[in-house]
Design an enzyme around this catalytic site. Structure first.
Site, PDB file in Angstrom:
ATOM      1  N   ASP A 167       0.869  -1.187   0.000  1.00 11.57           N
ATOM      2  CA  ASP A 167       0.000   0.000   0.000  1.00 11.57           C
ATOM      3  C   ASP A 167       0.900   1.230   0.000  1.00 11.57           C
ATOM      4  O   ASP A 167       1.876   1.275   0.751  1.00 11.57           O
ATOM      5  CB  ASP A 167      -0.915  -0.005   1.250  1.00 11.57           C
ATOM      6  CG  ASP A 167      -2.102   0.923   1.090  1.00 11.57           C
ATOM      7  OD1 ASP A 167      -1.879   2.131   0.873  1.00 11.57           O
ATOM      8  OD2 ASP A 167      -3.252   0.440   1.169  1.00 11.57           O
ATOM      9  N   LEU A 219      -0.113   4.133   0.923  1.00  6.88           N
ATOM     10  CA  LEU A 219      -0.697   5.018   1.950  1.00  6.88           C
ATOM     11  C   LEU A 219      -1.184   6.343   1.347  1.00  6.88           C
ATOM     12  O   LEU A 219      -1.208   7.370   2.018  1.00  6.88           O
ATOM     13  CB  LEU A 219       0.286   5.267   3.103  1.00  6.88           C
ATOM     14  CG  LEU A 219       0.814   4.004   3.812  1.00  6.88           C
ATOM     15  CD1 LEU A 219       1.744   4.379   4.969  1.00  6.88           C
ATOM     16  CD2 LEU A 219      -0.337   3.150   4.339  1.00  6.88           C
ATOM     17  N   PHE A 242     -26.154  15.625  -3.998  1.00  5.54           N
ATOM     18  CA  PHE A 242     -25.914  16.046  -5.385  1.00  5.54           C
ATOM     19  C   PHE A 242     -27.037  15.508  -6.260  1.00  5.54           C
ATOM     20  O   PHE A 242     -27.205  14.304  -6.389  1.00  5.54           O
ATOM     21  CB  PHE A 242     -24.535  15.560  -5.845  1.00  5.54           C
ATOM     22  CG  PHE A 242     -23.426  16.166  -5.032  1.00  5.54           C
ATOM     23  CD1 PHE A 242     -23.028  17.480  -5.249  1.00  5.54           C
ATOM     24  CD2 PHE A 242     -22.810  15.443  -4.014  1.00  5.54           C
ATOM     25  CE1 PHE A 242     -22.023  18.057  -4.478  1.00  5.54           C
ATOM     26  CE2 PHE A 242     -21.803  16.005  -3.245  1.00  5.54           C
ATOM     27  CZ  PHE A 242     -21.410  17.322  -3.475  1.00  5.54           C
ATOM     28  N   GLY A 302     -20.637  11.695 -14.291  1.00  2.48           N
ATOM     29  CA  GLY A 302     -20.152  10.314 -14.190  1.00  2.48           C
ATOM     30  C   GLY A 302     -20.986   9.413 -13.295  1.00  2.48           C
ATOM     31  O   GLY A 302     -20.763   8.206 -13.247  1.00  2.48           O
ATOM     32  N   ALA A 361      -6.128   0.819  -5.590  1.00  2.00           N
ATOM     33  CA  ALA A 361      -6.683   1.494  -6.761  1.00  2.00           C
ATOM     34  C   ALA A 361      -6.912   2.954  -6.434  1.00  2.00           C
ATOM     35  O   ALA A 361      -6.995   3.345  -5.265  1.00  2.00           O
ATOM     36  CB  ALA A 361      -8.026   0.864  -7.160  1.00  2.00           C
ATOM     37  N   TYR A 400     -13.458   5.912 -14.035  1.00  3.97           N
ATOM     38  CA  TYR A 400     -13.238   4.900 -12.991  1.00  3.97           C
ATOM     39  C   TYR A 400     -13.954   3.600 -13.364  1.00  3.97           C
ATOM     40  O   TYR A 400     -13.360   2.509 -13.310  1.00  3.97           O
ATOM     41  CB  TYR A 400     -13.734   5.443 -11.648  1.00  3.97           C
ATOM     42  CG  TYR A 400     -13.820   4.407 -10.551  1.00  3.97           C
ATOM     43  CD1 TYR A 400     -12.679   3.966  -9.893  1.00  3.97           C
ATOM     44  CD2 TYR A 400     -15.059   3.865 -10.181  1.00  3.97           C
ATOM     45  CE1 TYR A 400     -12.773   3.009  -8.890  1.00  3.97           C
ATOM     46  CE2 TYR A 400     -15.155   2.925  -9.176  1.00  3.97           C
ATOM     47  CZ  TYR A 400     -14.012   2.492  -8.533  1.00  3.97           C
ATOM     48  OH  TYR A 400     -14.105   1.545  -7.544  1.00  3.97           O
ATOM     49  N   ASP A 412       4.312   1.917  -4.414  1.00  2.12           N
ATOM     50  CA  ASP A 412       3.292   2.124  -5.449  1.00  2.12           C
ATOM     51  C   ASP A 412       3.158   0.823  -6.248  1.00  2.12           C
ATOM     52  O   ASP A 412       4.167   0.271  -6.697  1.00  2.12           O
ATOM     53  CB  ASP A 412       3.772   3.285  -6.339  1.00  2.12           C
ATOM     54  CG  ASP A 412       2.844   3.589  -7.503  1.00  2.12           C
ATOM     55  OD1 ASP A 412       1.890   2.824  -7.748  1.00  2.12           O
ATOM     56  OD2 ASP A 412       3.093   4.605  -8.170  1.00  2.12           O
ATOM     57  N   GLY A 444      -5.036   5.196   2.097  1.00  2.00           N
ATOM     58  CA  GLY A 444      -5.068   4.322   3.270  1.00  2.00           C
ATOM     59  C   GLY A 444      -4.174   4.867   4.373  1.00  2.00           C
ATOM     60  O   GLY A 444      -3.425   5.813   4.158  1.00  2.00           O
TER      61      GLY A 444
END
Ligand SMILES: NC(=O)c1ccc[n+]([C@@H]2O[C@H](COP(=O)([O-])OP(=O)(O)OC[C@H]3O[C@@H](n4cnc5c(N)ncnc54)[C@H](O)[C@@H]3O)[C@@H](O)[C@H]2O)c1
Length: 312
Positions: free
Chosen positions: A31, A33, A210, A275, A81, A150, A58, A36
């Site tokens: 990770d 971070l 929204f 989106g 992700a 995404y 990464d 996270g």
């Protein structure tokens, strides 16, 4: 089993790590971070996860490939992700870097390390796009026409996992998650309406809706999702929805939270975001058949747990 969890310091990933440790698996985490935190792994540390098991790199980097080569995981649960629809609309290149280049880096390294199974965190809320009349609840064979970059990177990612696994004789499953909620979800983030609304109501601030608030999602509790990942280690193949089969609107979520908090706050409406799909909820028959999995917790039990965790 020797299991690598990418994105293991994130909201869902850290619950997956906890569930794996409870089931006595050996766990390593990759990770960077970026969204996270090491704090998300506090419970995992009490269950035996050490500093040496957390690799802060990464997933798109050569260092991540080196880690996978050293760890030689039997299974990789790939959750790292870029997880936000709105970030993907503002910066599709960044989205593709994590969600496609990073994924491929992990897949190639996992094959070279002899990994037997890859389980990919896909997105049931975005890969299918806007359902046509009669397509709800969405099934794994429903048309996939994402409306966000995404959703597109998750759809393409699932196809990369399928073809890569078939080419190289690996087992795979793509878990198409509904809208996951629960403790550790970041209330300052851009996604995760339950955490965001709960935190705002606790602080006495208004919730922003929204659009008209009648857009719907399938909200699934994070422990149930973690359970599906653990089950997928040794069963299940292809695309598998992980949701509840229950359709809930944003206004319903607001009403459930104000009721639980005994608040009379009204939501503030803002223009709809690009989106976002209008309606979605998932058929979970395949998860029942293949993983012997069913959601155990509904919103009426899950929402109080989120509130308790935020208060704590
Ligand atoms: N939360 C949801 O409702 C939901 C729904 C469907 C799918 N998903 C997917 O589930 C996974 C986990 O999502 P989450 O909600 O826990 O989000 P999260 O942001 O809490 O977790 C993502 C984790 O990946 C890490 N990460 C991101 N980019 C990375 C990179 N390039 N290299 C290494 N680590 C990286 C982050 O630091 C974070 O710990 C993601 O793949 C997301 O797309 C989430």
């Amino acid at each position: 089993m020797n299991v690598l969890v990418t994105g293991g310091a994130g909201f869902i990933g850290s619950h997956v790590v906890d569930a794996l440790l409870r089931a006595d698996h050996a766990v390593s985490v990759i990770d960077d971070l970026s969204t996270g935190t090491a704090e998300n792994l506090a419970a995992a540390r009490e269950s035996g996860l050490t500093d040496a098991d957390l690799h802060v790199v990464d997933i798109a980097s050569p260092e991540a490939a080196e880690v996978i080569g050293r760890v030689r995981p039997e299974a990789v649960l790939h959750l790292a992700a870029q997880p936000s629809v709105s970030v993907s609309m503002r910066d599709p290149r960044f989205d593709a870097h994590s969600n496609l280049t990073g994924l491929l880096n992990v897949l190639v390294a996992a094959r070279e390390a002899g990994t037997r199974k890859v389980v990919f965190a896909s997105s049931g809320g975005t890969i299918y796009g806007e359902p046509r009349a009669g397509d709800l609840p969405l099934r794994e064979d429903s048309p996939q026409s994402p409306r966000s970059f995404y959703g597109l990177s998750k759809k393409a990612g699932g196809e990369y996992v399928r073809l890569f696994a078939e080419e190289h004789g690996m087992a795979y499953a793509c878990l198409a998650l509904g809208n996951v909620y629960g403790p550790r979800q970041n209330p300052q983030g851009e996604a995760g309406v339950i955490a965001i609304f709960a935190a705002r109501l606790l602080e006495g601030r208004p919730c922003l809706v929204f659009g008209d608030g009648h857009n719907t999602r399938d909200y699934v509790y994070v422990d149930d999702v973690a359970d599906a990942f653990v089950r997928a280690l040794d069963r299940g193949t292809g695309l598998i929805n992980v949701g509840t089969g229950v359709e809930t609107s944003v206004l319903d979520i607001h009403a459930a939270l104000t009721k639980a908090l005994d608040s009379d706050a009204a939501p503030h409406h803002e223009p709809a975001l690009p989106g976002e799909v209008r309606r979605t909820y998932l058929s979970v028959d395949r998860a029942a058949e293949q993983l012997d999995w069913r959601p155990r917790l509904g919103l009426e039990d899950g929402i109080p747990r989120v509130i308790d965790a935020l208060r704590a």
